[in-house]
Design an enzyme around this catalytic site. Sequence first.
Site, short mmCIF file in Angstrom:
data_model
loop_
_atom_site.label_atom_id
_atom_site.label_comp_id
_atom_site.label_asym_id
_atom_site.label_seq_id
_atom_site.Cartn_x
_atom_site.Cartn_y
_atom_site.Cartn_z
N GLU A 197 72.92 76.09 116.14
CA GLU A 197 71.70 76.58 115.47
C GLU A 197 71.42 75.71 114.23
O GLU A 197 72.35 75.37 113.49
CB GLU A 197 71.94 78.03 115.02
CG GLU A 197 70.82 78.64 114.19
CD GLU A 197 71.23 79.97 113.53
OE1 GLU A 197 72.42 80.15 113.19
OE2 GLU A 197 70.34 80.81 113.35
N ASN A 230 63.00 79.50 113.64
CA ASN A 230 64.35 79.08 113.92
C ASN A 230 64.39 78.86 115.44
O ASN A 230 64.40 79.81 116.21
CB ASN A 230 65.33 80.17 113.47
CG ASN A 230 66.77 79.74 113.56
OD1 ASN A 230 67.11 78.85 114.33
ND2 ASN A 230 67.62 80.38 112.79
N LYS A 243 63.81 82.07 117.62
CA LYS A 243 64.67 83.22 117.33
C LYS A 243 63.85 84.47 116.99
O LYS A 243 63.00 84.45 116.10
CB LYS A 243 65.59 82.85 116.16
CG LYS A 243 66.64 83.87 115.80
CD LYS A 243 67.53 83.26 114.71
CE LYS A 243 68.63 84.13 114.22
NZ LYS A 243 69.46 83.44 113.21
N GLU A 252 66.85 84.46 105.96
CA GLU A 252 66.11 84.12 107.18
C GLU A 252 64.80 84.91 107.29
O GLU A 252 63.80 84.39 107.78
CB GLU A 252 66.97 84.34 108.42
CG GLU A 252 68.02 83.27 108.57
CD GLU A 252 68.57 83.18 109.97
OE1 GLU A 252 67.80 83.01 110.92
OE2 GLU A 252 69.81 83.30 110.10
N CYS A 259 72.03 82.89 117.52
CA CYS A 259 72.88 83.54 116.51
C CYS A 259 72.78 85.05 116.47
O CYS A 259 73.33 85.75 117.29
CB CYS A 259 72.62 82.91 115.15
SG CYS A 259 73.93 83.36 113.98
N ASN A 299 75.36 80.27 112.97
CA ASN A 299 75.88 79.98 111.62
C ASN A 299 76.32 81.33 111.08
O ASN A 299 75.49 82.13 110.64
CB ASN A 299 74.78 79.42 110.72
CG ASN A 299 74.53 77.94 110.96
OD1 ASN A 299 75.08 77.09 110.28
ND2 ASN A 299 73.68 77.65 111.93
N1 CDV Z 1 72.35 82.70 111.43
C1 CDV Z 1 72.58 84.01 111.71
O1 CDV Z 1 71.79 84.62 112.42
N2 CDV Z 1 73.65 84.58 111.16
C2 CDV Z 1 73.99 85.98 111.32
C3 CDV Z 1 74.67 86.54 110.11
C4 CDV Z 1 73.88 86.35 108.89
C5 CDV Z 1 74.95 88.03 110.31
C6 CDV Z 1 74.91 86.19 112.52
O2 CDV Z 1 74.62 87.07 113.33
O3 CDV Z 1 75.92 85.53 112.62
#
Ligand code: CDV
Length: 310
Positions: A47, A110, A127, A146, A172, A197
Amino acid sequence: MARPITVGAAQFGPVPQSQPRAAVVARLLELMREAHGRGCDVVVFTEVALTAFFPHWYIEDETELDSYFEREMPSPATQPLFDEARKYGIGFHLGYAELVEGPAGKKRYNTAILVDKTGAIFGKYRKIHLPGYAAQQPDHRYQNLEKYYFDSGDLGFNAWRAFGGVMGVCICYDRRWPETYRVLALKGAEMVFLGYNTPDQPTDRPGVSHLANFHNMLSMQAGTYQNAMWVVGVAKAGVEEGVSQIGQSCIIAPSGEVVAQATTLKDELVVARCDLDMARQYRENTINFALNRHIEHYGLITARVGPQAP
Ligand code: CDV
């Protein structure tokens, strides 16, 4: 193996704020070449792979913020990825921050793209589930902005025929929501690519640091088994600009079993040869949607809680 695909999960170590795109792309190319050498059909990058994960800090200056976004893909900086993909005959998945300028102003997403073995983009996902908050949190050690920097994705969850099967994408935080996998499965996805991340010390839930790795694997393994699909999860790992992130990049089978996993918090390629027919087998048996999901009996969601029992 009936329908094999060899996949490379290209875990990425920290990207310093000061690292220019060209240097980041050179690191990605290194992983792509290794993936080619190890027989991969596709290499999966993480990501927001082209920069440091900037939602971890507050940026007031719009020009500075824009510098983290891609206005075109490919761009002169990212073109080498597409050229090498074509040269080696390898597909790839790439996550990046996308800036779209239209009549209504700027939209920021994203985003992740899928690229085939000829170097052509055939899929794009933006996303949908955005974590964190929409305003700066001055008392937090680092930010999770975000909801402030990105718009929720407007392309839906999709599945594309590619690499001998049906491929899906999510990003993510999406992986923590069961409907992500279920919608992708209902659309036919047999393998899902996702980059993440994930800080190992959430700022908004102190005291749960020990659960970060567990919840990562729990959400992805549950997603694979309950939806009869492969998942390729790829981290940006290690300490990036003071924020420590989990690794655990892995390839998980429709059985929920982890077939390959990273052992470092650095650039590391994890490879597995996967049988896409395993998804079909689970969907024809234990996880047979058509045979077992009596959605007509689920009841409409008209009230959250029923009446009080006497
Ligand atoms: N980049 C993300 O979406 N990170 C989220 C954190 C912030 C909870 C994750 O689900 O890993």
